[in-house]
Design a protein around this motif. Structure first.
Motif, PDB file in Angstrom:
ATOM      1  N   ILE A   1       0.850  -1.192   0.000  1.00  0.00           N
ATOM      2  CA  ILE A   1       0.000   0.000   0.000  1.00  0.00           C
ATOM      3  C   ILE A   1       0.881   1.235   0.000  1.00  0.00           C
ATOM      4  O   ILE A   1       1.680   1.454   0.927  1.00  0.00           O
ATOM      5  N   VAL A   2       0.751   2.055  -1.024  1.00  0.00           N
ATOM      6  CA  VAL A   2       1.490   3.313  -1.148  1.00  0.00           C
ATOM      7  C   VAL A   2       0.507   4.471  -1.072  1.00  0.00           C
ATOM      8  O   VAL A   2      -0.536   4.442  -1.726  1.00  0.00           O
ATOM      9  N   GLY A   3       0.842   5.473  -0.266  1.00  0.00           N
ATOM     10  CA  GLY A   3      -0.009   6.649  -0.129  1.00  0.00           C
ATOM     11  C   GLY A   3      -0.462   6.886   1.293  1.00  0.00           C
ATOM     12  O   GLY A   3      -0.712   8.032   1.696  1.00  0.00           O
ATOM     13  N   ALA A   4      -0.562   5.816   2.076  1.00  0.00           N
ATOM     14  CA  ALA A   4      -1.045   5.960   3.448  1.00  0.00           C
ATOM     15  C   ALA A   4      -0.018   6.616   4.363  1.00  0.00           C
ATOM     16  O   ALA A   4      -0.375   7.244   5.363  1.00  0.00           O
ATOM     17  N   GLU A   5       1.270   6.483   4.042  1.00  0.00           N
ATOM     18  CA  GLU A   5       2.315   7.024   4.903  1.00  0.00           C
ATOM     19  C   GLU A   5       2.207   8.545   5.060  1.00  0.00           C
ATOM     20  O   GLU A   5       2.605   9.099   6.083  1.00  0.00           O
ATOM     21  N   GLU A   6       1.666   9.217   4.037  1.00  0.00           N
ATOM     22  CA  GLU A   6       1.694  10.684   4.035  1.00  0.00           C
ATOM     23  C   GLU A   6       0.406  11.345   4.509  1.00  0.00           C
ATOM     24  O   GLU A   6       0.296  12.573   4.506  1.00  0.00           O
ATOM     25  N   ILE A   7      -0.612  10.575   4.900  1.00  0.00           N
ATOM     26  CA  ILE A   7      -1.883  11.213   5.267  1.00  0.00           C
ATOM     27  C   ILE A   7      -1.762  11.965   6.593  1.00  0.00           C
ATOM     28  O   ILE A   7      -2.420  12.991   6.794  1.00  0.00           O
ATOM     29  N   TYR A   8      -0.948  11.470   7.518  1.00  0.00           N
ATOM     30  CA  TYR A   8      -0.656  12.147   8.781  1.00  0.00           C
ATOM     31  C   TYR A   8       0.859  12.076   9.013  1.00  0.00           C
ATOM     32  O   TYR A   8       1.333  11.185   9.719  1.00  0.00           O
ATOM     33  N   PRO A   9       1.639  12.969   8.443  1.00  0.00           N
ATOM     34  CA  PRO A   9       3.100  12.892   8.620  1.00  0.00           C
ATOM     35  C   PRO A   9       3.470  13.031  10.098  1.00  0.00           C
ATOM     36  O   PRO A   9       3.362  14.111  10.685  1.00  0.00           O
ATOM     37  N   MET A  10       3.900  11.949  10.697  1.00  0.00           N
ATOM     38  CA  MET A  10       4.199  11.938  12.124  1.00  0.00           C
ATOM     39  C   MET A  10       5.633  12.413  12.364  1.00  0.00           C
ATOM     40  O   MET A  10       6.594  11.689  12.133  1.00  0.00           O
ATOM     41  N   VAL A  11       5.757  13.659  12.839  1.00  0.00           N
ATOM     42  CA  VAL A  11       7.080  14.254  13.048  1.00  0.00           C
ATOM     43  C   VAL A  11       7.520  14.175  14.500  1.00  0.00           C
ATOM     44  O   VAL A  11       8.658  14.529  14.835  1.00  0.00           O
ATOM     45  N   GLY A  12       6.633  13.741  15.384  1.00  0.00           N
ATOM     46  CA  GLY A  12       6.988  13.611  16.792  1.00  0.00           C
ATOM     47  C   GLY A  12       6.037  12.683  17.514  1.00  0.00           C
ATOM     48  O   GLY A  12       4.973  12.313  16.997  1.00  0.00           O
ATOM     49  N   ASN A  13       6.436  12.299  18.738  1.00  0.00           N
ATOM     50  CA  ASN A  13       5.636  11.381  19.539  1.00  0.00           C
ATOM     51  C   ASN A  13       5.680  11.844  20.990  1.00  0.00           C
ATOM     52  O   ASN A  13       6.743  11.843  21.621  1.00  0.00           O
ATOM     53  N   ALA A  14       4.536  12.296  21.517  1.00  0.00           N
ATOM     54  CA  ALA A  14       4.448  12.734  22.911  1.00  0.00           C
ATOM     55  C   ALA A  14       4.302  11.506  23.804  1.00  0.00           C
ATOM     56  O   ALA A  14       3.187  11.092  24.156  1.00  0.00           O
ATOM     57  N   LYS A  15       5.423  10.902  24.159  1.00  0.00           N
ATOM     58  CA  LYS A  15       5.400   9.614  24.861  1.00  0.00           C
ATOM     59  C   LYS A  15       4.773   9.701  26.241  1.00  0.00           C
ATOM     60  O   LYS A  15       4.066   8.788  26.670  1.00  0.00           O
ATOM     61  N   THR A  16       5.032  10.808  26.961  1.00  0.00           N
ATOM     62  CA  THR A  16       4.455  10.955  28.299  1.00  0.00           C
ATOM     63  C   THR A  16       2.936  11.000  28.231  1.00  0.00           C
ATOM     64  O   THR A  16       2.229  10.330  29.005  1.00  0.00           O
ATOM     65  N   LEU A  17       2.405  11.764  27.291  1.00  0.00           N
ATOM     66  CA  LEU A  17       0.960  11.845  27.112  1.00  0.00           C
ATOM     67  C   LEU A  17       0.396  10.507  26.663  1.00  0.00           C
ATOM     68  O   LEU A  17      -0.705  10.107  27.077  1.00  0.00           O
ATOM     69  N   ALA A  18       1.140   9.772  25.838  1.00  0.00           N
ATOM     70  CA  ALA A  18       0.699   8.454  25.388  1.00  0.00           C
ATOM     71  C   ALA A  18       0.578   7.490  26.559  1.00  0.00           C
ATOM     72  O   ALA A  18      -0.386   6.709  26.647  1.00  0.00           O
TER      73      ALA A  18
END
Length: 338
Positions: free
Chosen positions: A241-258
């Motif tokens: 599947i090509v195209g799904a990677e760019e729908i929400y470009p994840m540039v960071g991860n708030a690990k504490t909130l997660a």
């Protein structure tokens, strides 16, 4: 509301016969009390009569759609619909859930489907795909691709993570759409019953990976999906599947909130959480879904599922085929959005 009838997965569905109703005429001058199902039935019959009398063209089509919609509502009210033991509601999926996902598939992501002929016309098969996109929209689009583009309009039963069945509303919708827990027992039963089963072995490692690692497949686990396919003696169909990677470009991860929310990751994208709910709108990327040539499991002995080296080799073969196809599709792609 009446309960839906649960159909055992391995039993043949009996034909439904309408029960006879005896109407008792009320005394003269008294109004007739009618139940909700009876009133719905009368509306449906009126709509069907209008459809029969209406002229050809759009008017008649709309009458038939209205009659069909009213008939659908009557069946939901009276409980005259069926679900299997996994909770799958075929009628609701076809008429409601698919209709909601189809505009995203056709108009928004403009998904192009290739290699649909590699999915068997009948019988069980395990479809193995890459996973990405921060939110699991790729699984839903894969379900629409199989149903709408396969000549037999086959339904894909996706294996989902535990978290999906812990969320209140999502749990119910996932069951209704035919999804089930990602465990070998459920997957094997579905495959042996002749169903198409979809699995994305990367799991949260794939869907929650940073944008800088897009289209780089994560680890596929210990090959549990290969073992299941061997035990059920069903082919494995790699899917890219090509195209799904760019729908929400994840540039960071708030690990504490997660950790506070009890989720695997909390994504930070160029639009979320900065724009609030508006930031949850996916980017309108152009998608391609390609099904590769199936890998047969017929030639292996029954004890092959217990051979760890064979599991590793087959898992690696599936993973490499998906990765190679991803790179090829990326080279052929003109743009992320066109």
């Amino acid at each position: 509301m009446a309960d839906a009838k649960v159909i055992p997965f391995d039993e043949e569905r009996p034909r439904r016969r309408s029960p006879r109703r005896v109407r008792v005429a009320p005394p003269a001058g008294e109004p007739v009390a009618r139940s909700v199902p009876e009133r719905a039935q009368e509306v449906v019959q009126a709509g069907e009569g209008a459809a029969a009398l209406g002229p050809g063209g759009r008017s008649g089509d709309w009458d038939r759609r209205i009659a069909g919609g009213l008939a659908f509502l009557r069946r939901r009210i009276t409980g005259e619909y069926e679900v299997d033991e996994f909770g799958y509601d075929k009628e609701l999926t076809d008429q409601v859930l698919m209709s909601l996902m189809r505009p995203l598939f056709d108009k928004y992501f403009r998904v192009e489907v290739k290699g649909i002929e590699n999915i068997p016309k009948e019988g069980g098969a395990l479809i193995v795909a890459n996973h990405s996109g921060t939110l699991p929209l790729d699984g839903l689009m894969l379900q629409v691709a199989v149903h709408d583009h396969h000549p037999a309009e086959r339904h894909l039963r996706l294996l989902a993570a535990d978290l999906v069945f812990m969320l209140p509303v999502v749990n119910e919708l996932a069951r209704k759409a035919g999804h089930t827990l990602a465990c070998s027992e459920d997957a094997q039963r579905l495959l042996e019953a002749g169903e198409l089963v979809g699995v994305m072995p990367e799991g949260f490692k794939g869907i929650g990976k940073p944008f800088g690692e897009r289209y780089k497949l994560q680890r596929f686990g210990r090959g549990g999906f290969v073992s299941t396919a061997l035990l059920a003696r069903t082919p494995i169909v790699p899917c890219s599947i090509v195209g799904a990677e760019e729908i929400y470009p994840m540039v960071g991860n708030a690990k504490t909130l997660a950790r506070l929310l009890g989720v695997p990751y909390f994504p930070v994208t160029p639009t979320f959480p900065w724009l609030g709910p508006l930031g949850m709108v996916p980017l309108p990327t152009k998608w391609t879904i390609q099904f590769g040539e199936p890998i047969s499991t017929e030639g292996y002995p029954a004890e092959a599922a217990d051979d760890p080296m064979l599991m590793f080799n087959l898992t690696d073969q599936v993973r490499e085929q998906i990765q190679h196809t991803l790179y090829r599709l990326l080279v052929q792609r003109r743009s992320v959005f066109f």
